[in-house]
Design a protein around this motif. Structure first.
Motif: not given
Length: 158
Positions: A39-60
């Motif tokens: 999840g932490e890496a996901a936040i950093d990646l999404i913050n940096r790349l600003q994609p249209a969509i993020a597909i996330l697992d709940i249990s990370m």
């Protein structure tokens, strides 16, 4: 030429990420621009790349999907979210709805459900795995019954 729909995938299982990537990249209008395993890496990646969509697992690990969405909302990041999860629990589903998650797809769904979720969410619509339809109907029926009872109570006061 139309710009590609940028997507980030965050799941702690490499096989899930690989399968998603293969399914998503069959559509030439979509592009996986990043992957995260927690999840932490996901936040950093999404913050940096600003994609249209993020597909996330709940249990990370590190931060779960709900925490990721809360962090994105707090930072006012406009990325639309689809949860891809094994959790059929109504409380999880309701929490996702409360956070404004656009899609909720169960991991035992077919690939077409993920594709349908991406199509719907990218257009501002919602998508839910068909297996959760009964919850939605029960929830809607319950809310409707409550509204009717309250309405009757108000009429009797007049």
């Amino acid at each position: 030429m139309k710009e590609k729909l940028n997507i980030v995938i965050a799941d702690d299982h490499p096989m899930i990420r690989d399968g998603l990537r293969n399914a998503i990249e069959r559509n030439s209008a979509w592009e996986i621009v990043g992957e995260a395993q927690d999840g932490e890496a996901a936040i950093d990646l999404i913050n940096r790349l600003q994609p249209a969509i993020a597909i996330l697992d709940i249990s990370m690990p590190v931060r779960n999907g709900f925490e990721v969405v809360r962090a994105l909302r707090q930072k006012k990041i406009q990325t639309k979210v689809i949860f891809l999860t094994m959790h059929r629990d109504e409380d999880f589903f309701q929490q996702a709805l409360d956070l404004g998650v656009g899609g909720y797809v169960l991991k035992d769904s077919s690939v077409i459900d993920v594709v349908s979720a991406i199509k719907a969410v990218s257009k501002g619509e919602h998508f839910t795995s068909p297996a959760l339809t009964s919850y939605l109907i029960r929830s809607r029926t319950s809310a409707s019954a409550t509204a009717q009872v309250q309405g009757l109570g108000l009429h009797s006061l007049s």
